[in-house]
Design a protein around this motif. Sequence first.
Motif, PDB file in Angstrom:
ATOM      1  N   MET A 251     -22.340  -4.182 -30.399  1.00 51.74           N
ATOM      2  CA  MET A 251     -22.166  -4.900 -31.673  1.00 51.74           C
ATOM      3  C   MET A 251     -23.462  -5.630 -32.053  1.00 51.74           C
ATOM      4  O   MET A 251     -24.031  -6.347 -31.230  1.00 51.74           O
ATOM      5  CB  MET A 251     -21.032  -5.922 -31.507  1.00 51.74           C
TER       6      MET A 251
ATOM      7  N   ILE B  61     -25.393  -8.179 -34.977  1.00 54.00           N
ATOM      8  CA  ILE B  61     -25.035  -9.175 -35.995  1.00 54.00           C
ATOM      9  C   ILE B  61     -26.048  -9.054 -37.129  1.00 54.00           C
ATOM     10  O   ILE B  61     -27.250  -9.225 -36.897  1.00 54.00           O
ATOM     11  CB  ILE B  61     -25.069 -10.604 -35.402  1.00 54.00           C
TER      12      ILE B  61
ATOM     13  N   GLN C  93     -24.412 -17.126 -41.680  1.00 56.92           N
ATOM     14  CA  GLN C  93     -23.105 -17.772 -41.875  1.00 56.92           C
ATOM     15  C   GLN C  93     -22.593 -18.386 -40.573  1.00 56.92           C
ATOM     16  O   GLN C  93     -22.033 -19.476 -40.575  1.00 56.92           O
ATOM     17  CB  GLN C  93     -22.100 -16.738 -42.411  1.00 56.92           C
ATOM     18  N   LEU C  94     -22.808 -17.654 -39.494  1.00 56.00           N
ATOM     19  CA  LEU C  94     -22.368 -18.164 -38.188  1.00 56.00           C
ATOM     20  C   LEU C  94     -23.114 -19.452 -37.844  1.00 56.00           C
ATOM     21  O   LEU C  94     -22.507 -20.442 -37.416  1.00 56.00           O
ATOM     22  CB  LEU C  94     -22.611 -17.103 -37.095  1.00 56.00           C
ATOM     23  N   MET C  95     -24.411 -19.435 -38.099  1.00 54.81           N
ATOM     24  CA  MET C  95     -25.237 -20.617 -37.815  1.00 54.81           C
ATOM     25  C   MET C  95     -24.731 -21.826 -38.619  1.00 54.81           C
ATOM     26  O   MET C  95     -24.610 -22.926 -38.098  1.00 54.81           O
ATOM     27  CB  MET C  95     -26.707 -20.351 -38.154  1.00 54.81           C
TER      28      MET C  95
ATOM     29  N   LEU D  36     -21.346 -23.019 -37.298  1.00 51.96           N
ATOM     30  CA  LEU D  36     -21.482 -23.781 -36.041  1.00 51.96           C
ATOM     31  C   LEU D  36     -22.041 -25.173 -36.310  1.00 51.96           C
ATOM     32  O   LEU D  36     -21.621 -26.154 -35.709  1.00 51.96           O
ATOM     33  CB  LEU D  36     -22.393 -23.033 -35.058  1.00 51.96           C
TER      34      LEU D  36
ATOM     35  N   ASN E 178     -19.346 -27.276 -38.058  1.00 50.99           N
ATOM     36  CA  ASN E 178     -18.119 -27.521 -37.291  1.00 50.99           C
ATOM     37  C   ASN E 178     -18.394 -27.827 -35.822  1.00 50.99           C
ATOM     38  O   ASN E 178     -17.574 -27.515 -34.969  1.00 50.99           O
ATOM     39  CB  ASN E 178     -17.199 -26.305 -37.405  1.00 50.99           C
TER      40      ASN E 178
ATOM     41  N   PRO F  98     -18.434 -29.732 -32.410  1.00 46.93           N
ATOM     42  CA  PRO F  98     -17.449 -30.709 -31.912  1.00 46.93           C
ATOM     43  C   PRO F  98     -17.946 -32.143 -32.047  1.00 46.93           C
ATOM     44  O   PRO F  98     -19.128 -32.416 -31.826  1.00 46.93           O
ATOM     45  CB  PRO F  98     -17.304 -30.335 -30.429  1.00 46.93           C
TER      46      PRO F  98
ATOM     47  N   VAL G 187     -14.547 -24.125 -32.362  1.00 46.93           N
ATOM     48  CA  VAL G 187     -15.943 -24.021 -31.904  1.00 46.93           C
ATOM     49  C   VAL G 187     -16.045 -24.532 -30.468  1.00 46.93           C
ATOM     50  O   VAL G 187     -16.676 -23.909 -29.615  1.00 46.93           O
ATOM     51  CB  VAL G 187     -16.902 -24.804 -32.842  1.00 46.93           C
TER      52      VAL G 187
ATOM     53  N   LEU H 260     -17.112 -22.411 -27.251  1.00 44.55           N
ATOM     54  CA  LEU H 260     -18.209 -22.788 -26.335  1.00 44.55           C
ATOM     55  C   LEU H 260     -17.791 -22.617 -24.877  1.00 44.55           C
ATOM     56  O   LEU H 260     -18.595 -22.226 -24.035  1.00 44.55           O
ATOM     57  CB  LEU H 260     -18.642 -24.242 -26.586  1.00 44.55           C
TER      58      LEU H 260
ATOM     59  N   LEU I  45     -27.164 -22.110 -27.199  1.00 42.28           N
ATOM     60  CA  LEU I  45     -26.468 -22.190 -28.495  1.00 42.28           C
ATOM     61  C   LEU I  45     -26.388 -23.641 -28.990  1.00 42.28           C
ATOM     62  O   LEU I  45     -26.644 -23.921 -30.161  1.00 42.28           O
ATOM     63  CB  LEU I  45     -25.058 -21.597 -28.370  1.00 42.28           C
TER      64      LEU I  45
ATOM     65  N   CYS J 217     -28.558 -24.036 -32.225  1.00 40.93           N
ATOM     66  CA  CYS J 217     -27.717 -23.973 -33.430  1.00 40.93           C
ATOM     67  C   CYS J 217     -27.131 -25.322 -33.821  1.00 40.93           C
ATOM     68  O   CYS J 217     -26.810 -25.538 -34.983  1.00 40.93           O
ATOM     69  CB  CYS J 217     -26.571 -22.984 -33.230  1.00 40.93           C
TER      70      CYS J 217
ATOM     71  N   PHE K 299     -28.620 -14.337 -28.390  1.00 41.15           N
ATOM     72  CA  PHE K 299     -27.964 -13.172 -28.979  1.00 41.15           C
ATOM     73  C   PHE K 299     -26.564 -13.005 -28.384  1.00 41.15           C
ATOM     74  O   PHE K 299     -25.578 -12.853 -29.108  1.00 41.15           O
ATOM     75  CB  PHE K 299     -28.807 -11.907 -28.752  1.00 41.15           C
TER      76      PHE K 299
ATOM     77  N   LYS L 187     -24.178 -15.851 -29.432  1.00 41.14           N
ATOM     78  CA  LYS L 187     -23.704 -15.707 -30.820  1.00 41.14           C
ATOM     79  C   LYS L 187     -22.659 -14.600 -30.904  1.00 41.14           C
ATOM     80  O   LYS L 187     -21.657 -14.727 -31.600  1.00 41.14           O
ATOM     81  CB  LYS L 187     -24.879 -15.358 -31.730  1.00 41.14           C
ATOM     82  N   LYS L 188     -22.921 -13.510 -30.199  1.00 44.17           N
ATOM     83  CA  LYS L 188     -22.020 -12.353 -30.235  1.00 44.17           C
ATOM     84  C   LYS L 188     -20.631 -12.746 -29.722  1.00 44.17           C
ATOM     85  O   LYS L 188     -19.620 -12.471 -30.357  1.00 44.17           O
ATOM     86  CB  LYS L 188     -22.625 -11.248 -29.356  1.00 44.17           C
TER      87      LYS L 188
ATOM     88  N   MET M  64     -19.400 -15.787 -29.414  1.00 45.09           N
ATOM     89  CA  MET M  64     -18.832 -16.819 -30.286  1.00 45.09           C
ATOM     90  C   MET M  64     -18.248 -16.175 -31.552  1.00 45.09           C
ATOM     91  O   MET M  64     -17.139 -16.523 -31.980  1.00 45.09           O
ATOM     92  CB  MET M  64     -19.910 -17.846 -30.642  1.00 45.09           C
ATOM     93  N   LEU M  65     -18.980 -15.239 -32.132  1.00 51.20           N
ATOM     94  CA  LEU M  65     -18.515 -14.566 -33.347  1.00 51.20           C
ATOM     95  C   LEU M  65     -17.214 -13.817 -33.075  1.00 51.20           C
ATOM     96  O   LEU M  65     -16.253 -13.908 -33.862  1.00 51.20           O
ATOM     97  CB  LEU M  65     -19.606 -13.609 -33.853  1.00 51.20           C
ATOM     98  N   GLU M  66     -17.165 -13.096 -31.961  1.00 49.38           N
ATOM     99  CA  GLU M  66     -15.952 -12.344 -31.607  1.00 49.38           C
ATOM    100  C   GLU M  66     -14.772 -13.307 -31.426  1.00 49.38           C
ATOM    101  O   GLU M  66     -13.667 -13.039 -31.891  1.00 49.38           O
ATOM    102  CB  GLU M  66     -16.177 -11.562 -30.302  1.00 49.38           C
TER     103      GLU M  66
ATOM    104  N   LEU N  54     -14.393 -16.342 -32.727  1.00 51.36           N
ATOM    105  CA  LEU N  54     -13.978 -16.939 -34.002  1.00 51.36           C
ATOM    106  C   LEU N  54     -13.191 -15.930 -34.837  1.00 51.36           C
ATOM    107  O   LEU N  54     -12.158 -16.272 -35.430  1.00 51.36           O
ATOM    108  CB  LEU N  54     -15.207 -17.436 -34.777  1.00 51.36           C
ATOM    109  N   GLN N  55     -13.670 -14.675 -34.862  1.00 50.90           N
ATOM    110  CA  GLN N  55     -12.978 -13.651 -35.653  1.00 50.90           C
ATOM    111  C   GLN N  55     -11.587 -13.375 -35.088  1.00 50.90           C
ATOM    112  O   GLN N  55     -10.623 -13.197 -35.826  1.00 50.90           O
ATOM    113  CB  GLN N  55     -13.821 -12.371 -35.696  1.00 50.90           C
TER     114      GLN N  55
ATOM    115  N   VAL O 263     -11.057 -16.707 -38.091  1.00 52.71           N
ATOM    116  CA  VAL O 263     -12.136 -17.275 -38.915  1.00 52.71           C
ATOM    117  C   VAL O 263     -12.867 -16.127 -39.603  1.00 52.71           C
ATOM    118  O   VAL O 263     -13.264 -15.164 -38.947  1.00 52.71           O
ATOM    119  CB  VAL O 263     -13.123 -18.105 -38.062  1.00 52.71           C
TER     120      VAL O 263
ATOM    121  N   LEU P 134     -16.102 -15.128 -41.731  1.00 51.88           N
ATOM    122  CA  LEU P 134     -17.423 -15.642 -42.129  1.00 51.88           C
ATOM    123  C   LEU P 134     -17.974 -14.850 -43.311  1.00 51.88           C
ATOM    124  O   LEU P 134     -17.713 -13.686 -43.456  1.00 51.88           O
ATOM    125  CB  LEU P 134     -18.390 -15.564 -40.939  1.00 51.88           C
TER     126      LEU P 134
END
Lengths: 123, 161
Positions: free
Chosen positions: A1, A3, A10-12, A15, A18, A20, B100, B104, B115, B119, B144, B147-148, B150-152, B154-155, B159, B161
């Motif tokens: 996968m 990105i 958008q992810l940045m 994060l 949001n 914590p 989030v 983490l 991250l 970020c 990388f 993020k990958k 975290m994205l998975e 959240l989705q 969520v 995006l």
Amino acid sequence: MTIDKKTDEQLMRFLKENQPETPEPKPDEERQVLAAIEKRSARKGLFQFPHLWKWAVPGLATAAVLLALFFLQNPVKDSGTKTANNAELEEFLHQTVGAVYEGNGIYSGVGEEWLTLAEQVAY
Amino acid sequence: MQSFSALYREYRGLVRSVLFKISGPADLDDLVQETFVHIWKGYSKFKQSSKLKTWIYRITVNVAVDSYRKNKKRGLEVVLDPERQESHSGANQIVCKDLVQKGLTCLKPSHRAVLVLHCMEDIPLKEVAEILKTSIGTIKSRLFYAKKIMLEFLQKNGVKL
């Protein structure tokens, strides 16, 4: 996968917006932290030469091993045993030299070899 | 001690925030204390070759990651603050924040640290590499994967995006 750039941005942002929320510290946190530090610094008195502590333990251990090796190679001779050994040696030499002398008729080089051997046996 | 008190006041927010994001709410007060004890112990030896802030970040991340590993060894998981979850369960942003934080916890501590620093704390990658004492390539790779995952996460939790 992978990105893509848009999703990454958008992810940045997500994060960042949001992240914590950190709970508030206790009102006396500062006092507690400084007290903990003062406690450590008071205790430090005993360990104010950390380099000495660092070297003392391995140093003492090495010295003990070397001392043990020294005594293994050079055992302390008991004086009583030595006396007995000397008496035995005298007796042994007397008999041996006598035998060599009687056997060969002369006190020759053969006798010296026996003497050396006798000494080795005794010690 | 007075100058250290000033240093504590200046950096307590940063230390607390990074510790919370990396190791969670468990033992947070103790970890803050431990971090400042480490800072105090190393302060006399601190060399001006690196920035004070970078050095403080490094100590904080090390304390947080160590604590996470110890808790994991003892079988304690990093959990969310239950009080906070119950009292704010209705608010959308709080849900996102909790998500989030949960996300983490799915990351390896080394990935999580990258991250959080990049970020959330807005630290440039080069400085993150300096804080974690590793190459920028490693940091990019960790980022990388972080993020990958975290994205998975959240989705998977709805969520978009």
